[in-house]
Scaffold this motif. Structure first.
Motif, PDB file in Angstrom:
ATOM      1  N   VAL A   1       0.849  -1.183   0.000  1.00 26.16           N
ATOM      2  CA  VAL A   1       0.000   0.000   0.000  1.00 26.16           C
ATOM      3  C   VAL A   1       0.886   1.235   0.000  1.00 26.16           C
ATOM      4  CG1 VAL A   1      -1.739   1.287   1.294  1.00 26.16           C
ATOM      5  CG2 VAL A   1      -1.857  -1.190   1.188  1.00 26.16           C
ATOM      6  N   GLY A   2       0.558   2.153  -0.886  1.00 23.72           N
ATOM      7  CA  GLY A   2       1.327   3.393  -0.981  1.00 23.72           C
ATOM      8  C   GLY A   2       0.399   4.553  -1.288  1.00 23.72           C
ATOM      9  N   GLN A   3       1.014   5.699  -1.545  1.00 25.34           N
ATOM     10  CA  GLN A   3       0.240   6.883  -1.888  1.00 25.34           C
ATOM     11  C   GLN A   3       0.815   7.518  -3.135  1.00 25.34           C
ATOM     12  OE1 GLN A   3       0.215   9.485   1.508  1.00 25.34           O
ATOM     13  NE2 GLN A   3      -1.982   9.311   1.736  1.00 25.34           N
ATOM     14  N   THR A   4      -0.067   8.040  -3.985  1.00 29.24           N
ATOM     15  CA  THR A   4       0.381   8.767  -5.159  1.00 29.24           C
ATOM     16  C   THR A   4       0.573  10.235  -4.786  1.00 29.24           C
ATOM     17  OG1 THR A   4      -1.876   9.246  -5.870  1.00 29.24           O
ATOM     18  CG2 THR A   4      -0.891   7.204  -6.680  1.00 29.24           C
ATOM     19  N   GLN A   5       0.965  11.023  -5.754  1.00 30.77           N
ATOM     20  CA  GLN A   5       1.178  12.451  -5.517  1.00 30.77           C
ATOM     21  C   GLN A   5      -0.116  13.149  -5.098  1.00 30.77           C
ATOM     22  OE1 GLN A   5       3.961  14.254  -5.589  1.00 30.77           O
ATOM     23  NE2 GLN A   5       5.302  12.562  -6.173  1.00 30.77           N
ATOM     24  N   ARG A   6      -1.241  12.676  -5.574  1.00 30.35           N
ATOM     25  CA  ARG A   6      -2.533  13.305  -5.265  1.00 30.35           C
ATOM     26  C   ARG A   6      -3.117  12.814  -3.948  1.00 30.35           C
ATOM     27  NH1 ARG A   6      -5.540  13.393 -11.114  1.00 30.35           N
ATOM     28  NH2 ARG A   6      -4.063  14.813 -12.102  1.00 30.35           N
ATOM     29  N   GLY A   7      -2.500  11.813  -3.335  1.00 34.15           N
ATOM     30  CA  GLY A   7      -2.972  11.341  -2.045  1.00 34.15           C
ATOM     31  C   GLY A   7      -3.874  10.135  -2.090  1.00 34.15           C
ATOM     32  N   THR A   8      -4.096   9.561  -3.274  1.00 33.76           N
ATOM     33  CA  THR A   8      -4.944   8.373  -3.359  1.00 33.76           C
ATOM     34  C   THR A   8      -4.137   7.142  -2.982  1.00 33.76           C
ATOM     35  OG1 THR A   8      -4.408   8.078  -5.693  1.00 33.76           O
ATOM     36  CG2 THR A   8      -6.384   9.358  -5.173  1.00 33.76           C
ATOM     37  N   LYS A   9      -4.813   6.182  -2.385  1.00 30.65           N
ATOM     38  CA  LYS A   9      -4.155   4.951  -1.939  1.00 30.65           C
ATOM     39  C   LYS A   9      -3.990   4.000  -3.122  1.00 30.65           C
ATOM     40  CE  LYS A   9      -4.447   5.482   2.692  1.00 30.65           C
ATOM     41  NZ  LYS A   9      -3.318   5.462   3.569  1.00 30.65           N
ATOM     42  N   THR A  10      -2.848   3.336  -3.165  1.00 26.82           N
ATOM     43  CA  THR A  10      -2.603   2.309  -4.175  1.00 26.82           C
ATOM     44  C   THR A  10      -2.262   1.010  -3.452  1.00 26.82           C
ATOM     45  OG1 THR A  10      -0.266   2.847  -4.283  1.00 26.82           O
ATOM     46  CG2 THR A  10      -1.713   3.967  -5.843  1.00 26.82           C
ATOM     47  N   GLY A  11      -2.282  -0.076  -4.190  1.00 28.67           N
ATOM     48  CA  GLY A  11      -1.911  -1.364  -3.610  1.00 28.67           C
ATOM     49  C   GLY A  11      -3.116  -2.163  -3.175  1.00 28.67           C
ATOM     50  N   GLY A  12      -2.841  -3.266  -2.501  1.00 28.83           N
ATOM     51  CA  GLY A  12      -3.891  -4.167  -2.059  1.00 28.83           C
ATOM     52  C   GLY A  12      -3.758  -5.502  -2.750  1.00 28.83           C
ATOM     53  N   ILE A  13      -4.869  -6.212  -2.862  1.00 27.59           N
ATOM     54  CA  ILE A  13      -4.884  -7.535  -3.480  1.00 27.59           C
ATOM     55  C   ILE A  13      -5.487  -7.409  -4.871  1.00 27.59           C
ATOM     56  CG2 ILE A  13      -5.759  -9.889  -3.305  1.00 27.59           C
ATOM     57  CD1 ILE A  13      -5.942  -9.429  -0.277  1.00 27.59           C
ATOM     58  N   GLU A  14      -4.769  -7.904  -5.867  1.00 29.08           N
ATOM     59  CA  GLU A  14      -5.280  -7.886  -7.237  1.00 29.08           C
ATOM     60  C   GLU A  14      -5.019  -9.239  -7.878  1.00 29.08           C
ATOM     61  OE1 GLU A  14      -1.410  -5.751  -9.297  1.00 29.08           O
ATOM     62  OE2 GLU A  14      -3.106  -4.505  -8.692  1.00 29.08           O
ATOM     63  N   THR A  15      -5.840  -9.594  -8.885  1.00 29.53           N
ATOM     64  CA  THR A  15      -5.649 -10.859  -9.591  1.00 29.53           C
ATOM     65  C   THR A  15      -5.045 -10.550 -10.955  1.00 29.53           C
ATOM     66  OG1 THR A  15      -7.898 -10.769 -10.450  1.00 29.53           O
ATOM     67  CG2 THR A  15      -7.559 -12.013  -8.435  1.00 29.53           C
ATOM     68  N   VAL A  16      -4.000 -11.286 -11.305  1.00 28.25           N
ATOM     69  CA  VAL A  16      -3.321 -11.095 -12.580  1.00 28.25           C
ATOM     70  C   VAL A  16      -3.071 -12.469 -13.212  1.00 28.25           C
ATOM     71  CG1 VAL A  16      -2.190  -8.934 -11.960  1.00 28.25           C
ATOM     72  CG2 VAL A  16      -1.066 -11.081 -11.452  1.00 28.25           C
ATOM     73  N   GLU A  17      -2.845 -12.463 -14.532  1.00 25.67           N
ATOM     74  CA  GLU A  17      -2.517 -13.702 -15.223  1.00 25.67           C
ATOM     75  C   GLU A  17      -1.032 -14.003 -15.031  1.00 25.67           C
ATOM     76  OE1 GLU A  17      -3.979 -11.251 -17.406  1.00 25.67           O
ATOM     77  OE2 GLU A  17      -5.852 -12.147 -18.067  1.00 25.67           O
ATOM     78  N   ALA A  18      -0.726 -15.227 -14.654  1.00 25.77           N
ATOM     79  CA  ALA A  18       0.651 -15.657 -14.475  1.00 25.77           C
ATOM     80  C   ALA A  18       1.104 -16.401 -15.730  1.00 25.77           C
ATOM     81  CB  ALA A  18       0.773 -16.559 -13.251  1.00 25.77           C
ATOM     82  N   PRO A  19       2.417 -16.456 -15.981  1.00 23.61           N
ATOM     83  CA  PRO A  19       2.905 -17.179 -17.162  1.00 23.61           C
ATOM     84  C   PRO A  19       2.648 -18.682 -17.059  1.00 23.61           C
ATOM     85  CG  PRO A  19       4.603 -15.753 -16.259  1.00 23.61           C
ATOM     86  CD  PRO A  19       3.478 -15.762 -15.279  1.00 23.61           C
ATOM     87  N   ILE A  20       2.478 -19.309 -18.209  1.00 23.09           N
ATOM     88  CA  ILE A  20       2.291 -20.755 -18.301  1.00 23.09           C
ATOM     89  C   ILE A  20       3.299 -21.269 -19.323  1.00 23.09           C
ATOM     90  CG2 ILE A  20       0.478 -20.542 -20.045  1.00 23.09           C
ATOM     91  CD1 ILE A  20      -0.901 -22.928 -18.777  1.00 23.09           C
ATOM     92  N   HIS A  21       3.789 -22.491 -19.119  1.00 25.58           N
ATOM     93  CA  HIS A  21       4.803 -23.023 -20.030  1.00 25.58           C
ATOM     94  C   HIS A  21       4.196 -23.244 -21.407  1.00 25.58           C
ATOM     95  CE1 HIS A  21       8.072 -25.578 -21.588  1.00 25.58           C
ATOM     96  NE2 HIS A  21       8.805 -24.897 -20.717  1.00 25.58           N
TER      97      HIS A  21
END
Length: 119
Positions: free
Chosen positions: A54-74
């Motif tokens: 969790v972090g903050q941008t220049q404008r003060g909005t919160k970033t980070g948390g739990i997100e789902t992304v595609e992982a590589p597959i062989h």
């Protein structure tokens, strides 16, 4: 010459069945290829949860948390899908002569081989 390229439609041919929470049988478009690691990222396949700090941008909005992304597959765990039958198939190359503006060129063309089994 690579058998699978970015933008191709592929199907996962290994792993757990969908009723057990796996991705076998799912089809998706190739988003990214890592040739040196022999891995690809397929749209809608192999989702993982990623925790980001969790972090903050220049404008003060919160970033980070739990997100789902595609992982590589062989790359050996997927098969190219034949556009006419919508079934996984093997890929071949053949040499064709093409004439463009009066100049003959020999070009390698990818094509879907006949699948020996009916899925």
């Amino acid at each position: 010459m690579a058998k699978i390229k970015k933008g191709d439609l592929v199907q996962v041919i290994t792993g757990a069945k969908p009723e057990r929470g796996g991705d076998r049988g799912k089809q998706g478009k190739v988003l990214e290829i890592s040739a040196e690691r022999n891995r690809i990222i397929v749209e809608g396949v192999n989702y993982v949860t990623k925790h980001t700090r969790v972090g903050q941008t220049q404008r003060g909005t919160k970033t980070g948390g739990i997100e789902t992304v595609e992982a590589p597959i062989h790359i050996s765990n997927v098969a190219l899908v034949d556009p006419s039958t919508k079934k996984p198939t093997k890929v071949g190359h053949r040499v064709e002569e093409q004439t463009k503006d009066g100049v003959k060129r020999t070009v390698r063309v990818r094509f879907a081989k006949k699948s020996g089994k009916d899925l």
